[in-house]
Design an enzyme around this catalytic site. Sequence first.
Site, short mmCIF file in Angstrom:
data_model
loop_
_atom_site.label_atom_id
_atom_site.label_comp_id
_atom_site.label_asym_id
_atom_site.label_seq_id
_atom_site.Cartn_x
_atom_site.Cartn_y
_atom_site.Cartn_z
CB ALA A 1 -0.85 -0.12 1.18
CD GLN B 1 1.62 -7.12 0.61
OE1 GLN B 1 0.91 -7.43 1.64
NE2 GLN B 1 2.59 -6.49 0.64
CB VAL C 1 -7.33 -4.21 -4.11
CG1 VAL C 1 -6.72 -5.57 -3.38
CG2 VAL C 1 -7.65 -3.19 -3.37
CG HIS D 1 -3.74 -9.24 -0.70
ND1 HIS D 1 -3.38 -8.45 0.29
CD2 HIS D 1 -3.66 -10.28 -0.34
CE1 HIS D 1 -2.64 -8.90 1.16
NE2 HIS D 1 -2.60 -10.26 0.84
CB CYS E 1 -22.81 -13.47 -7.43
SG CYS E 1 -23.92 -14.16 -6.54
CB CYS F 1 -24.25 -17.54 -8.85
SG CYS F 1 -24.30 -16.19 -9.62
CB SER G 1 3.62 -3.08 7.47
OG SER G 1 2.61 -3.78 7.21
P1 OAD Z 1 0.52 -1.36 5.19
O1 OAD Z 1 -0.37 -0.20 5.52
O2 OAD Z 1 0.46 -2.30 6.19
O3 OAD Z 1 2.01 -0.97 5.10
C1 OAD Z 1 2.32 0.11 4.37
C2 OAD Z 1 4.00 0.59 4.61
O4 OAD Z 1 4.19 1.54 3.27
C3 OAD Z 1 4.21 1.11 5.86
O5 OAD Z 1 5.19 0.61 6.54
C4 OAD Z 1 4.41 2.92 5.60
O6 OAD Z 1 5.22 3.25 6.54
C5 OAD Z 1 4.93 2.70 4.03
N1 OAD Z 1 4.55 3.69 3.29
C6 OAD Z 1 3.59 4.59 3.33
N2 OAD Z 1 3.69 5.59 2.47
C7 OAD Z 1 4.91 5.20 1.70
C8 OAD Z 1 5.64 5.84 0.52
N3 OAD Z 1 5.12 6.89 0.08
N4 OAD Z 1 6.60 5.47 0.13
C9 OAD Z 1 7.23 4.02 0.86
N5 OAD Z 1 6.67 3.79 1.91
C10 OAD Z 1 5.54 4.17 2.35
O7 OAD Z 1 0.25 -1.95 3.72
P2 OAD Z 1 0.63 -3.36 3.14
O8 OAD Z 1 1.67 -3.94 3.70
O9 OAD Z 1 0.42 -3.44 1.91
O10 OAD Z 1 -5.03 -6.58 2.72
O11 OAD Z 1 -0.66 -4.26 3.80
C11 OAD Z 1 -0.73 -5.59 3.46
C12 OAD Z 1 -2.20 -6.22 3.34
O12 OAD Z 1 -2.90 -5.32 4.70
C13 OAD Z 1 -2.99 -5.12 2.66
O13 OAD Z 1 -3.01 -5.76 1.03
C14 OAD Z 1 -4.63 -5.27 3.12
C15 OAD Z 1 -4.24 -4.99 4.30
O14 OAD Z 1 -5.22 -5.32 5.06
C16 OAD Z 1 -6.20 -6.92 2.47
O15 OAD Z 1 -6.93 -6.30 2.38
C17 OAD Z 1 -6.35 -8.55 2.18
#
Ligand code: OAD
Length: 249
Positions: free
Chosen positions: A31, A108, A110, A126, A134, A137, A195
Amino acid sequence: MKLENRKMEEAIKTLANWILESKKTLVFTGAGMDTESNIPDFRGKDGWWRKMDPRQVASIDTLYDNYELFREFYSARINLLKNIQPHKGHYILADLEKGDLISGIATQNVSRLHYLAGSKTIYELHGNIQTVRCNECQREGDVEDFLREEDCGHCGQKALRPNVVLFGEGLPMDAWQGTEKAVRNSDLVIIIGTSLEVYPVNQLPLFAQGRLVLINMEDVAIDYDFHLKILGKAGQVLENLDNYLRSII
Ligand code: OAD
């Protein structure tokens, strides 16, 4: 020049050289890759999960037990993405793939921003939030129907849902297997903006056989034996990397 800047410059040069040396490089995003396109992350300081509990809104249980809350949360996220565009970092990654300097992206996210930027090989671990199906179905539905709170046009159930992976669900097998293979076969894996807190995706870096690099605003909690960490904004780091690569090739 400040010490931090010099360190950053050296780290970017090192990464650029590793990219040129590598026969196969995979980029793995989370993200944090999208926040510079104004999409909040999940666990950062303004992240979604700072305001709500993911299991209350984004789980398979919520879909079954509280469909209205589920629909409200995902409608807000779909609407948020309506006018969102990739930033320079997404375009740089797409160009690196065109130039055969990276082989693909596992994400990860979407949001589909890598796709909009022109990346071709993308593993959506993800799923994506731009299409719906749906849950009863399993037939494809229309996003606008989901937003208008309509029932499935095929079976009539109140069960339209975005094609994202919910808490409590497995990952799409093709994306998982494709990513696992790509991680194992790569000489270099560059992880950007995550993260690494979410299982099972956070196991993927453990399969890496070659160099492992982190580009993130902050350090991550788990120690993955990274060969290089660049702590900074994804878009800025990628722009500096791109400028340096262009100056030497
Ligand atoms: P997180 O929100 O857990 O981690 C995002 C990381 O990116 C954090 O460590 C921030 O410090 C860092 N960050 C934010 N902005 C940034 C930037 N401009 N440049 C570099 N780093 C930056 O997001 P994910 O690890 O992607 O899953 O989260 C994993 C999953 O948790 C998601 O796919 C989602 C969520 O629950 C589902 O919905 C299944």
